[in-house]
Design an enzyme around this catalytic site. Sequence first.
Site, PDB file in Angstrom:
ATOM      1  CE  LYS A 154     -29.581 -42.212   1.571  1.00  0.00           C
ATOM      2  NZ  LYS A 154     -30.813 -43.010   1.745  1.00  0.00           N
ATOM      3  CG  ASP A 204     -35.294 -52.481   1.323  1.00  0.00           C
ATOM      4  OD1 ASP A 204     -35.280 -53.729   1.381  1.00  0.00           O
ATOM      5  OD2 ASP A 204     -34.265 -51.791   1.303  1.00  0.00           O
ATOM      6  CB  VAL A 251     -25.343 -41.289   6.048  1.00  0.00           C
ATOM      7  CG1 VAL A 251     -26.125 -40.528   7.108  1.00  0.00           C
ATOM      8  CG2 VAL A 251     -26.289 -41.957   5.072  1.00  0.00           C
ATOM      9  CB  ILE A 294     -23.016 -41.715   9.861  1.00  0.00           C
ATOM     10  CG1 ILE A 294     -23.077 -40.476  10.757  1.00  0.00           C
ATOM     11  CG2 ILE A 294     -23.809 -42.863  10.483  1.00  0.00           C
ATOM     12  CD1 ILE A 294     -24.474 -39.921  10.930  1.00  0.00           C
ATOM     13  N   GLY A 296     -22.824 -46.072   1.498  1.00  0.00           N
ATOM     14  CA  GLY A 296     -23.499 -47.120   0.762  1.00  0.00           C
ATOM     15  C   GLY A 296     -23.239 -46.989  -0.714  1.00  0.00           C
ATOM     16  N   GLY A 297     -23.910 -47.831  -1.489  1.00  0.00           N
ATOM     17  CA  GLY A 297     -23.695 -47.836  -2.921  1.00  0.00           C
ATOM     18  C   GLY A 297     -24.266 -46.630  -3.623  1.00  0.00           C
TER      19      GLY A 297
END
Length: 686
Positions: free
Chosen positions: A47, A144, A32, A24, A27-28
């Site tokens: 994840k 966040d 996912v 999907i 990221g860093g």
Amino acid sequence: MAMVTTDPLIGRLVDGRYEIRARIARGGMATVYLALDRRLEREVALKVMHPHLAEGVEGAAFVSRFRREARAAARLTHPGVVAVYDQGLDGDTSYLTMEYVPGSNLRRELRTTGTLTLGRTLDVLAQVLGALAAAHRKGLVHRDVKPENVLITADDGRVKVADFGLARAVTEVTTTATGTILGTIGYLAPEVIATGACDARTDVYAVGVLAYEMLTGTLPHDGSTPIQVAFQHVHADVPAPSTHADWLPAQVDELVAGFTARDPGGRPLDAGAALEALRRVRLTLEAISPDLLERRADPPAGFVPPSEPAADDADQADDAPPEDDDDAGDELDAIPAGAFTVAAPATTTTTAGQDAGPLSTWFGDNATEQLVERPTVAVAAGAPAARRPRGRRVLGSVLTVLLVLGGGGSGTWWWFAEGPGAWTAVPAGLQGLPLADAQERLATAQLDASTEQAHHDDVPAGAVVATEPGEGERVRKDGTVRLVVSLGVLMVTVPDGLVGASEQDATQALQDAGLEAGRSTQEYSDTVPAGQVLAASQEPGAEVPHDTPIALVVSGGPAPVTVPQQVGRDREEAQAALEELGLQVRFTPDEASETVPAGQVIRQSPENGTRAHRLDTVMLTVSDGPPVVAVPDVVGQRSADARTALQEAGFQVKENKYLGGLLDTVRFQDTQGEAQKGSTVTLTIW
């Protein structure tokens, strides 16, 4: 068009349960995947943490944060929060299993429309605040909140808040040992930038920025570098949305201003309180003009809606999720939102082509829009990238700080005069300490102390009750912290004159003395009028703690009684029975009665069964027997005529006849003049 890469995890069965079907987002910190839970036969978002982040000395911190996200989100059960189902380790693979949310996110909606209608903005805010309120009730702060973390379901457009990866318990210390600040610069509250401290009001600030962005299509603070944006967060108020759309009502401006107050004390205490304020504003707007909610501000200048989906857009078919390129190493995790992606930020590189690290990315030449759309970044000196040698990281960070803060002298002046370098945090643990210990701790932190005294119910005399600024809040390095020192429990003197006063006057006297009247009780009294105080729980002049309730015993007057039946009773018996009940007895003059014998009660007032009180008076009327009437003179009359006359007058007749009553004439009668009616008159007849 995004580059298609081969992912070795696709098709793999993780932990003997989760079959990975497609990627999907990447990221860093993690990737996912769309996976099938074979045990429960449902689609989930898996994840998976990047394996290289778990290596080395710093790997444990990444693993800890990864698992903390699972624990934080698992504590929340709310329809507006992306659920975490499971967390585990399969070999070297650390993973989280989450709710799969097909759809998009708020960032993509803003890219498509530029701005949202006022009604849609309020709807999204209400759902976001509802989810955050559930977290705040559990003692969690998201830290966040941004459009990328606001997911929108494809079927009904409901909002879900995702990525509690930075969530921390409110009671925890929120500034890390290295001074690293985690968050997204466009949405960071001033106190986070200044001190690194945060609480539930930090999330409320980010929601206020979110509201401004949805209404106007832009962020409230702009700058060519992140440090400029941070400076504005700390030193400038968020502009009123009506400056971009003058039709927006004042209530909306006030709501955004309240959410984004630079002083945390000016914001709602948490998302629950913010949600109540939002609902009140919406009710007001609906009453003013329902059509107002359908209006939308013009998109910002230069806005161009996407003409066609990009290759990496999130609305591709679920069976063909995007293959995102690897994000910058200084970023944290991407957002698991069904099938959407987060735009990768611009990165700066060294001449060797390697990432320059968090500080160079932070202070680099990135546009504000890039800052908004990038995932969470580490903001502060010394935040190391996971894959770079320590020496190069430290050298790069130092050089970057020197370049940014030292250039031209203005940056250095700001840093040490008004910026983070001019401030420190009030030490923790001062509350409850003896005054001398608290002063010593402040002196160690190179802060001065001033004192004031105040009574306190729980903190012993001589110990610190509170500080101003509060513990963990920022204070200038040469500043003074005011210590409120306990005088112990406030003692108050019980006033005189309570007994004998009315209840209202006694209660007022206690309040004037700084005491509170406790629960009053009632007692009947034959001597003290109703409403006057008979007794108090404390003696006059006694010294008692100010929060000691003083119970009052108040007179209810004479006790109530029920008047019993006395008609037909003898005079003495009736009087004794009534006086035994505390009633007073008075007699009216006796009255003649043909039916009630003499000496018995004919009538009473009040009557039988009447509700009365002790000391009330009961009036009794006693019979004097039959009345006295004239006796007819019947001497010389025939016996029959004499008998009739006497009987008609109310007398009984007795006849004594001599010689057989030969001549039938009354010769004598024994009663003449007057006699009691009903008495007997004897006649002599011959």
